[in-house]
Design a protein around this motif. Sequence first.
Motif, PDB file in Angstrom:
ATOM      1  N   ASN A 133      42.541  41.193  29.840  1.00 47.79           N
ATOM      2  CA  ASN A 133      42.822  41.063  31.101  1.00 47.79           C
ATOM      3  C   ASN A 133      42.751  41.784  32.435  1.00 47.79           C
ATOM      4  O   ASN A 133      43.720  41.721  33.269  1.00 47.79           O
ATOM      5  N   GLY A 134      41.893  42.674  32.103  1.00 54.25           N
ATOM      6  CA  GLY A 134      41.769  43.280  33.741  1.00 54.25           C
ATOM      7  C   GLY A 134      41.193  42.043  34.249  1.00 54.25           C
ATOM      8  O   GLY A 134      41.274  42.454  35.794  1.00 54.25           O
ATOM      9  N   GLY A 135      40.480  41.119  34.233  1.00 52.33           N
ATOM     10  CA  GLY A 135      40.035  40.038  35.400  1.00 52.33           C
ATOM     11  C   GLY A 135      38.960  40.883  36.535  1.00 52.33           C
ATOM     12  O   GLY A 135      38.279  41.980  36.224  1.00 52.33           O
ATOM     13  N   GLU A 136      38.598  40.005  36.907  1.00 50.63           N
ATOM     14  CA  GLU A 136      37.329  40.384  38.531  1.00 50.63           C
ATOM     15  C   GLU A 136      36.078  40.770  37.550  1.00 50.63           C
ATOM     16  O   GLU A 136      35.481  41.171  38.240  1.00 50.63           O
ATOM     17  N   ASP A 137      35.661  40.037  36.472  1.00 51.16           N
ATOM     18  CA  ASP A 137      34.659  40.339  35.954  1.00 51.16           C
ATOM     19  C   ASP A 137      33.476  39.371  36.435  1.00 51.16           C
ATOM     20  O   ASP A 137      32.168  39.802  36.254  1.00 51.16           O
ATOM     21  N   TYR A 138      33.864  37.924  36.775  1.00 57.31           N
ATOM     22  CA  TYR A 138      32.737  36.594  36.909  1.00 57.31           C
ATOM     23  C   TYR A 138      31.976  37.086  35.667  1.00 57.31           C
ATOM     24  O   TYR A 138      30.712  36.058  36.006  1.00 57.31           O
ATOM     25  N   GLU A 139      32.273  37.142  34.333  1.00 56.52           N
ATOM     26  CA  GLU A 139      31.630  36.646  33.722  1.00 56.52           C
ATOM     27  C   GLU A 139      31.832  34.742  33.061  1.00 56.52           C
ATOM     28  O   GLU A 139      32.326  34.988  33.696  1.00 56.52           O
ATOM     29  N   ILE A 140      31.082  34.371  32.220  1.00 58.78           N
ATOM     30  CA  ILE A 140      31.381  32.655  32.085  1.00 58.78           C
ATOM     31  C   ILE A 140      31.805  32.680  30.390  1.00 58.78           C
ATOM     32  O   ILE A 140      31.463  33.129  29.455  1.00 58.78           O
ATOM     33  N   LEU A 141      32.662  32.625  30.587  1.00 53.21           N
ATOM     34  CA  LEU A 141      33.785  32.331  29.451  1.00 53.21           C
ATOM     35  C   LEU A 141      33.293  30.505  28.642  1.00 53.21           C
ATOM     36  O   LEU A 141      33.742  29.640  29.849  1.00 53.21           O
ATOM     37  N   PHE A 142      32.671  30.098  27.099  1.00 53.19           N
ATOM     38  CA  PHE A 142      32.302  28.351  27.199  1.00 53.19           C
ATOM     39  C   PHE A 142      32.850  28.891  25.896  1.00 53.19           C
ATOM     40  O   PHE A 142      32.672  29.641  25.062  1.00 53.19           O
TER      41      PHE A 142
END
Length: 356
Positions: free
Chosen positions: A288-297
């Motif tokens: 739930n942290g957020g702002e990672d800007y990683e991609i989930l696919f």
Amino acid sequence: MIEDKNQHRTQLSQVGEISLIEHLTKNFGIENPSTIKGIGDDAAVLDFKNLKTVLSTDMMVEGVHFDLAFMPLKHLGYKAVVNALSDIAAMNATPTQILISVAVSNRFPVEALDELFDGFTTAANFYKVDVVGGDTTSSNKGLILSITAIGTANEEDITYRVGAALNDLIVVTGDIGAAYMGLQVLEREKQVFLVNPNNQPDLEPYSYLVERQLKPEARTDIKELLEKMDVKPTSMIDITDGLASEVMHLCKQSGTGCNIYEDKLPLDPQLINVCEEFNINSTTVALNGGEDYEILFTVKMEDFDKVKHNPHLSIIGHMTDANSGTNLVTRGNNLISLKARGWEAETNDEDSQVVL
């Protein structure tokens, strides 16, 4: 915002809007052949030939999305561009142009805007995107940034949030949760500074987490990586509001459920150590942290062997039947229903994170 009182300050009232725009945009160049006309006219002219165009806009507001007490303006400009480009990467597309709009109050001198635009320029050069326009205006509510990102892709390459199917593997790039803990470190040090301004923070033990918060990167490299691996994602989204929220978006759009495995979540060792220091559950932060800007696919099960050993990717779960719900499988093999309680812009309540 800490300012050097001896530094020369050019008030915005001393320069006209046209002169200010010319001054701030003089370092923006043109790299992409699709940019026919950039800054300098009433509108940009772009030519993408036979490619499909994807567009996205993101806004960042002082006091809601960033705190200038610990966010340097150059880092802010860089992060604002990353925030926008991440959406293009999440469509499995290549970013090509951006438009930048800034609303600024008269408490910012021209030199401060130079720092901000230096960040824009650095990001544009790094990601090889052209700045082709935007707007500047005054604000009585602090600093407001809006970035519109434009990208291109072949029609068959574009990947949406919808498209995942039963048994598809759920994959995440990089590691998650670090940006949130970087923010917690900065917020703590800010409070210490307010009590004792002579107490200078030692951020060295938290360098990776702080960098992930102040200077994140958009995963524009993933499109090429997947192409080289001959892997076609079935659905895709970027992680800005937290992993739990994003995976639930994919499930809702695709009509599936999911199982996410706690022991498969990619966590940086520094994150684990600092979570212990702050007495915060690292899984909660990762979800739930957020702002990672990683991609989930997601990818098809038959791509497992192509993905499993790549150091940039982690297989964290799989899609299930919609009736099974969206679940976290704990290290003790218990099922916990995922809840999307990440950061909410309306309240800016950073304490509204999920507790397992």
